[in-house]
Design a protein around this motif. Structure first.
Motif, PDB file in Angstrom:
ATOM      1  N   GLN A 291       4.038   1.411  -0.798  1.00 32.38           N
ATOM      2  CA  GLN A 291       4.400   1.355  -2.053  1.00 32.38           C
ATOM      3  C   GLN A 291       3.948   2.335  -3.698  1.00 32.38           C
ATOM      4  O   GLN A 291       4.107   3.159  -4.442  1.00 32.38           O
ATOM      5  CB  GLN A 291       5.086  -0.064  -2.566  1.00 32.38           C
ATOM      6  CG  GLN A 291       5.978   0.458  -4.140  1.00 32.38           C
ATOM      7  CD  GLN A 291       6.933   1.695  -4.137  1.00 32.38           C
ATOM      8  OE1 GLN A 291       8.082   0.923  -3.066  1.00 32.38           O
ATOM      9  NE2 GLN A 291       6.961   2.156  -5.420  1.00 32.38           N
ATOM     10  N   ALA A 292       2.041   1.666  -3.615  1.00 34.85           N
ATOM     11  CA  ALA A 292       1.585   2.089  -4.400  1.00 34.85           C
ATOM     12  C   ALA A 292       0.980   3.813  -4.246  1.00 34.85           C
ATOM     13  O   ALA A 292       1.025   4.869  -5.630  1.00 34.85           O
ATOM     14  CB  ALA A 292      -0.472   1.793  -4.595  1.00 34.85           C
ATOM     15  N   ALA A 293       1.366   4.430  -2.985  1.00 33.31           N
ATOM     16  CA  ALA A 293       0.945   6.055  -2.666  1.00 33.31           C
ATOM     17  C   ALA A 293       1.922   6.582  -3.159  1.00 33.31           C
ATOM     18  O   ALA A 293       2.516   7.557  -3.214  1.00 33.31           O
ATOM     19  CB  ALA A 293       0.450   5.510  -1.111  1.00 33.31           C
TER      20      ALA A 293
ATOM     21  N   LYS B 130       0.931  -1.274  -0.019  1.00 32.20           N
ATOM     22  CA  LYS B 130      -0.172  -0.031   0.095  1.00 32.20           C
ATOM     23  C   LYS B 130       1.103   1.205   0.579  1.00 32.20           C
ATOM     24  O   LYS B 130       0.493   2.404  -0.689  1.00 32.20           O
ATOM     25  CB  LYS B 130      -1.222   0.158   1.234  1.00 32.20           C
ATOM     26  CG  LYS B 130      -2.009  -1.541   0.808  1.00 32.20           C
ATOM     27  CD  LYS B 130      -2.823  -0.955   2.389  1.00 32.20           C
ATOM     28  CE  LYS B 130      -3.479  -1.928   2.268  1.00 32.20           C
ATOM     29  NZ  LYS B 130      -4.466  -1.901   3.906  1.00 32.20           N
TER      30      LYS B 130
ATOM     31  N   ASP C 117       4.276   5.589  -5.439  1.00 33.79           N
ATOM     32  CA  ASP C 117       4.693   5.571  -7.125  1.00 33.79           C
ATOM     33  C   ASP C 117       3.046   6.489  -7.182  1.00 33.79           C
ATOM     34  O   ASP C 117       3.379   6.802  -8.446  1.00 33.79           O
ATOM     35  CB  ASP C 117       3.782   4.020  -7.645  1.00 33.79           C
ATOM     36  CG  ASP C 117       4.829   3.146  -7.399  1.00 33.79           C
ATOM     37  OD1 ASP C 117       5.904   2.953  -7.279  1.00 33.79           O
ATOM     38  OD2 ASP C 117       4.280   1.664  -7.534  1.00 33.79           O
ATOM     39  N   LEU C 118       2.556   7.515  -7.114  1.00 34.27           N
ATOM     40  CA  LEU C 118       1.866   8.065  -7.503  1.00 34.27           C
ATOM     41  C   LEU C 118       2.084  10.118  -6.757  1.00 34.27           C
ATOM     42  O   LEU C 118       1.967  10.701  -7.556  1.00 34.27           O
ATOM     43  CB  LEU C 118      -0.257   8.106  -6.345  1.00 34.27           C
ATOM     44  CG  LEU C 118      -0.620   7.439  -6.968  1.00 34.27           C
ATOM     45  CD1 LEU C 118      -1.884   7.200  -5.349  1.00 34.27           C
ATOM     46  CD2 LEU C 118      -1.264   6.756  -8.331  1.00 34.27           C
ATOM     47  N   MET C 119       3.522   9.357  -6.487  1.00 33.71           N
ATOM     48  CA  MET C 119       4.175  11.027  -6.370  1.00 33.71           C
ATOM     49  C   MET C 119       5.908  10.705  -7.851  1.00 33.71           C
ATOM     50  O   MET C 119       6.143   9.493  -8.065  1.00 33.71           O
ATOM     51  CB  MET C 119       5.463  11.148  -5.006  1.00 33.71           C
ATOM     52  CG  MET C 119       4.086  10.934  -4.012  1.00 33.71           C
ATOM     53  SD  MET C 119       4.895  10.695  -2.265  1.00 33.71           S
ATOM     54  CE  MET C 119       3.985  10.480  -1.952  1.00 33.71           C
ATOM     55  N   THR C 120       6.105  11.875  -7.584  1.00 31.88           N
ATOM     56  CA  THR C 120       7.121  12.491  -8.656  1.00 31.88           C
ATOM     57  C   THR C 120       8.721  11.820  -7.646  1.00 31.88           C
ATOM     58  O   THR C 120       8.143  11.600  -6.430  1.00 31.88           O
ATOM     59  CB  THR C 120       7.099  14.120  -8.570  1.00 31.88           C
ATOM     60  OG1 THR C 120       7.394  14.873  -7.394  1.00 31.88           O
ATOM     61  CG2 THR C 120       6.133  14.198  -9.491  1.00 31.88           C
TER      62      THR C 120
ATOM     63  N   GLU D  81       8.846  14.404  -4.966  1.00 27.08           N
ATOM     64  CA  GLU D  81       7.873  14.287  -3.740  1.00 27.08           C
ATOM     65  C   GLU D  81       8.369  13.362  -3.201  1.00 27.08           C
ATOM     66  O   GLU D  81       8.180  13.260  -1.861  1.00 27.08           O
ATOM     67  CB  GLU D  81       6.560  14.085  -4.398  1.00 27.08           C
ATOM     68  CG  GLU D  81       5.748  16.051  -4.644  1.00 27.08           C
ATOM     69  CD  GLU D  81       4.463  15.107  -5.455  1.00 27.08           C
ATOM     70  OE1 GLU D  81       3.483  16.189  -5.833  1.00 27.08           O
ATOM     71  OE2 GLU D  81       4.076  14.339  -6.328  1.00 27.08           O
ATOM     72  N   ARG D  82       8.404  11.782  -3.782  1.00 27.44           N
ATOM     73  CA  ARG D  82       9.632  10.575  -2.845  1.00 27.44           C
ATOM     74  C   ARG D  82      10.660  11.019  -1.924  1.00 27.44           C
ATOM     75  O   ARG D  82      10.386  11.107  -0.581  1.00 27.44           O
ATOM     76  CB  ARG D  82       9.759   9.751  -3.731  1.00 27.44           C
ATOM     77  CG  ARG D  82       8.330   8.745  -4.084  1.00 27.44           C
ATOM     78  CD  ARG D  82       8.459   7.516  -4.792  1.00 27.44           C
ATOM     79  NE  ARG D  82       9.708   8.134  -5.893  1.00 27.44           N
ATOM     80  CZ  ARG D  82       9.492   7.681  -6.985  1.00 27.44           C
ATOM     81  NH1 ARG D  82       7.514   7.971  -7.970  1.00 27.44           N
ATOM     82  NH2 ARG D  82       9.598   8.145  -7.714  1.00 27.44           N
TER      83      ARG D  82
END
Length: 139
Positions: free
Chosen positions: A108-110, A106, A112-115, A118-119
């Motif tokens: 990692q999925a969140a 979960k 993955d939604l970031m640039t 952002e990460r």
């Protein structure tokens, strides 16, 4: 809302949405004891008593029940055989992880939604907050 209140709200949102589904029934007190053993070196029953603000006898009873579940071991201190220290078992580490960590898929999925920027910002913010938290007096 103050920064502290905002951070607490964000933390509870993160945990609510990304926590691991718990498999075992375990009390918050047991988790706190296991975290103490995990996060500090050479934890004794006295340390558990101090954490919970209970007598050593009461702390010893808590520890005994956790040992019976197979989550903790008592070991003699290698340099002083008179001292007894607590250690997590492999099973205890797994239970502690499931009850205190975020679900890595979960999370990692969140992420993955970031640039990538952002990460990196999130990672640095958590690193810095973790570092500063360790210098605070807490249990």
């Amino acid at each position: 809302m103050t920064t502290v209140k905002q951070l607490n709200q964000h933390w509870t949102d993160l945990y609510f949405h990304l926590h691991i589904q718990h498999q075992e029934k375990i009390s918050h007190q047991v988790i706190r004891i296991m975290q103490l053993v995990d996060k500090r070196d050479e934890v004794s029953v006295k340390d558990v008593a101090d954490l919970l603000s209970v007598t050593q006898h009461t702390a010893s009873e808590h520890v005994k029940r956790i040992i019976e579940k197979g989550y903790l071991l008592k070991k003699r201190h290698p340099d002083d055989e008179r001292k007894v220290i607590l250690e997590l078992t492999d099973s205890g580490r797994a239970v502690l992880f499931r009850n205190t960590s975020l679900d890595e898929d979960k999370l990692q999925a969140a992420l993955d939604l970031m640039t990538p920027e952002e990460r990196a910002t999130v990672s640095e913010a958590f690193r810095l907050l973790s570092e500063k938290a360790k210098s605070c007096t807490s249990s």
